[in-house]
Design an enzyme around this catalytic site. Structure first.
Site, PDB file in Angstrom:
ATOM      1  N   ASP A 151      32.110  37.674   7.568  1.00 51.72           N
ATOM      2  CA  ASP A 151      33.485  37.251   7.356  1.00 51.72           C
ATOM      3  C   ASP A 151      34.026  37.926   6.098  1.00 51.72           C
ATOM      4  O   ASP A 151      33.327  38.038   5.087  1.00 51.72           O
ATOM      5  CB  ASP A 151      33.530  35.729   7.199  1.00 51.72           C
ATOM      6  N   GLU A 182      40.163  31.201  13.089  1.00 51.51           N
ATOM      7  CA  GLU A 182      40.402  30.631  14.415  1.00 51.51           C
ATOM      8  C   GLU A 182      41.542  31.355  15.129  1.00 51.51           C
ATOM      9  O   GLU A 182      41.519  31.539  16.346  1.00 51.51           O
ATOM     10  CB  GLU A 182      40.718  29.148  14.298  1.00 51.51           C
ATOM     11  N   LYS A 185      40.128  34.566  16.722  1.00 53.06           N
ATOM     12  CA  LYS A 185      38.911  34.395  17.511  1.00 53.06           C
ATOM     13  C   LYS A 185      39.168  34.847  18.954  1.00 53.06           C
ATOM     14  O   LYS A 185      39.458  34.051  19.838  1.00 53.06           O
ATOM     15  CB  LYS A 185      38.487  32.929  17.476  1.00 53.06           C
ATOM     16  N   ASP A 219      30.238  32.410  16.224  1.00 54.77           N
ATOM     17  CA  ASP A 219      30.597  32.373  17.646  1.00 54.77           C
ATOM     18  C   ASP A 219      30.935  33.760  18.182  1.00 54.77           C
ATOM     19  O   ASP A 219      30.497  34.160  19.263  1.00 54.77           O
ATOM     20  CB  ASP A 219      31.786  31.443  17.869  1.00 54.77           C
ATOM     21  N   LYS A 252      25.528  27.846  22.113  1.00 52.36           N
ATOM     22  CA  LYS A 252      26.837  28.289  22.596  1.00 52.36           C
ATOM     23  C   LYS A 252      27.469  29.319  21.664  1.00 52.36           C
ATOM     24  O   LYS A 252      27.279  29.295  20.456  1.00 52.36           O
ATOM     25  CB  LYS A 252      27.779  27.092  22.746  1.00 52.36           C
ATOM     26  N   PHE A 279      25.144  28.918  -0.408  1.00 59.51           N
ATOM     27  CA  PHE A 279      26.420  29.484   0.048  1.00 59.51           C
ATOM     28  C   PHE A 279      27.550  28.453  -0.018  1.00 59.51           C
ATOM     29  O   PHE A 279      28.718  28.814  -0.167  1.00 59.51           O
ATOM     30  CB  PHE A 279      26.297  29.987   1.488  1.00 59.51           C
ATOM     31  N   LEU A 280      27.206  27.171   0.121  1.00 61.58           N
ATOM     32  CA  LEU A 280      28.231  26.132   0.156  1.00 61.58           C
ATOM     33  C   LEU A 280      28.897  25.933  -1.201  1.00 61.58           C
ATOM     34  O   LEU A 280      29.958  25.309  -1.292  1.00 61.58           O
ATOM     35  CB  LEU A 280      27.628  24.808   0.638  1.00 61.58           C
ATOM     36  N   HIS A 369      35.485  15.281  20.794  1.00 61.87           N
ATOM     37  CA  HIS A 369      35.890  16.536  21.427  1.00 61.87           C
ATOM     38  C   HIS A 369      36.600  16.307  22.760  1.00 61.87           C
ATOM     39  O   HIS A 369      36.583  17.160  23.645  1.00 61.87           O
ATOM     40  CB  HIS A 369      34.671  17.440  21.635  1.00 61.87           C
ATOM     41  N   HIS A 385      38.806  22.560  12.368  1.00 63.10           N
ATOM     42  CA  HIS A 385      38.119  21.989  13.522  1.00 63.10           C
ATOM     43  C   HIS A 385      37.639  20.568  13.243  1.00 63.10           C
ATOM     44  O   HIS A 385      37.863  19.649  14.046  1.00 63.10           O
ATOM     45  CB  HIS A 385      36.929  22.867  13.910  1.00 63.10           C
TER      46      HIS A 385
END
Length: 485
Positions: A151, A182, A185, A219, A252, A279-280, A369, A385
């Site tokens: 990214d 998003e 994407k 993804d 997925k 990383f957070l 969801h 999200h």
């Protein structure tokens, strides 16, 4: 003879001949037992009236001898000759010809490794953590090659450190920064990745693609890898909390299409996931809350202790960003961060591993969801999200209360926890029309049932497996009977 009658009689005869139960077997766990029933369906579709049809079913095992696979009847194979495959071929004859049914078990193995200081030059995980043959690979004279998709925001923060690591290890590499949001994407980014991979050239068996970023990045890269030469191994390195506990650990992948979330995708897991909480530390506070939403989902569905941990420690987790108090001390100084992230991942894996391809549609991980995909895409990029998922969850908590599954006190406690985690519980775009549309989509793609997991207590839930009236479910959500739609 009516088809239903013929079907019933044939099922009965099969059950007697094969000592099989009259209840249809679960195709996820006993694929071999499903074959005679497949035979029955072929017979029905072909309008075959002879009930002896399925008596002609023949089973073949597959044996490899001297590099060649051959089929053998079960009685013909010797355990001491050749390599026996778990795959089988079933053959039957109809008036129109021959029907072959192939049963070929596919097993995916992937590793999820928590580690510290992934980018330290003396840490082998980044290069060899996906395989148990580290010594063999490190001693190989073949140069190590890696294609990395990262990214662009993460690249600005960590790109130089990643390059330093790879150069120190004499790795031949190509790093491709992309705007993996998003809104972007799409298949366009997938083809961009594929073109660059093709130009760089990799060995698809020994040189996995690395994906470094949030859930969108993981993804997109996952889909690209699943397409390149039909399946190229890839490794996920999540850099956001949501990707750390959710997007990285399943099979997925996908991209948005036709203004629908993840409409195009596949079920191809990575060969490995490397989890490094450091990383957070550079993730914005809102994105930490975004990841806490998916952790709260698993807490409400499966783990009361996790809910209580988020309830008591959530604000401190937001403040600390899941980091240790002393950067010079490598021991874990944040037990709440370790415990909560570990429980979230373990409970997620418990639900995903037996149902990696989502053959079973009643899934606890679908909590939150039901309407969130429609809401998230409608207001993009206003809601993250996890924020959309929380709004969905808050609605479903009220639904559970209306149905008598939760007390008002528990409902209010859950909503207070959501607010304490700095997550939204409603949005103006969550209209009756949007809810109708979301439920309609769920009915269309879930076997005609809403399949709405609801909390029945803290850490306990049901998917309504014993209550299959989708009309009743929709009426409860919309506040009107199904017949009024």
């Amino acid at each position: 003879m009516e088809i239903s009658s013929r079907f019933s009689q044939t099922i009965y005869r099969l059950s007697q001949a094969n000592q099989m139960p009259l209840v249809l077997p679960d195709s996820r766990w006993q694929p071999d037992l499903l074959i005679p029933f497949t035979c029955v369906l072929v017979a029905e579709m072909s309008n075959v009236t002879d009930l002896d049809y399925c008596d002609k079913l023949r089973e073949f095992q597959l044996v490899q001898i001297n590099g060649t696979w051959n089929r053998r009847r079960g009685s013909e194979h010797s355990d001491h000759q050749g390599h026996l495959s778990p795959a089988k071929i079933y053959e039957s004859s109809t008036a129109d010809g021959v029907c072959w049914t192939v049963v070929s078990p596919i097993v995916f193995t992937y590793r999820i490794i928590q580690c510290n200081n992934l980018l330290d030059a003396d840490n082998d995980t980044l290069l060899f953590g996906h395989t148990g043959c580290c010594g063999e690979l490190q001693n190989s004279s073949k140069p190590i090659k890696r294609f990395i998709v990262i990214d662009e925001t993460v690249h600005a923060l960590y790109g130089s450190r990643i390059s330093e690591y790879l150069k120190a290890r004499n790795v031949v590499y190509k790093m491709l920064p992309l705007p993996t949001t998003e809104e972007n994407k799409s298949m366009e980014l997938v083809t961009t990745i594929l073109e660059e991979v093709h130009q760089f050239g990799i060995d698809r068996r020994s040189e996995p693609i690395l994906a470094i970023g949030g859930g969108v990045c993981l993804d997109i890269v996952g889909l690209a890898a699943s397409l390149y030469r039909r399946r190229t191994p890839y490794i996920r390195i999540p850099t956001t909390l949501l990707a750390y506990v959710d997007a990285s650990v399943g099979a997925k992948n996908g991209v948005n299409f036709a203004n629908c979330k993840n409409k195009l995708g596949s079920y191809i897991p990575p060969v490995a996931v490397f989890l490094d909480r450091s990383f957070l530390g550079t993730v914005p506070r809102r994105h930490i809350a975004n990841g806490l939403a998916e952790m709260l989902k698993m807490a409400l569905m499966k783990h009361k202790g996790l809910f209580e941990l988020l309830e008591s420690e959530g604000p401190r987790l937001l403040d600390s960003k899941f980091q240790t108090r002393d950067e010079t001390d490598r021991t874990d100084q944040s037990p709440a961060a370790s415990a909560s992230s570990r429980i979230a991942i373990e409970t997620m894996l418990e639900e995903l591993a037996p149902n990696l391809w989502e053959d079973e549609l009643d899934r606890l991980v679908d909590f939150g969801h039901l309407i969130s995909p429609e809401l998230e895409m409608k207001v993009l990029p206003a809601l993250l999200h996890g924020e959309a998922v929380t709004i969905d969850m808050s609605l479903m908590v009220y639904v559970a209360c209306e149905r008598g599954l939760l007390t008002a006190a528990l409902r209010d406690r859950v909503v207070r926890c959501m607010r304490a985690l700095e997550l939204p519980v409603w949005h103006a775009a969550c209209s009756l029309e949007l809810v109708r549309e979301a439920l309609g989509q769920r009915l269309k793609h879930s076997g005609g049932l809403v399949r709405m997991p609801l909390p029945t207590a803290l850490g306990r839930a049901g998917t309504g497996a014993g209550e299959r009236s989708h009309g009743d479910r929709e009426g409860i959500v919309l506040g009107l009977p199904y017949s009024d739609r």
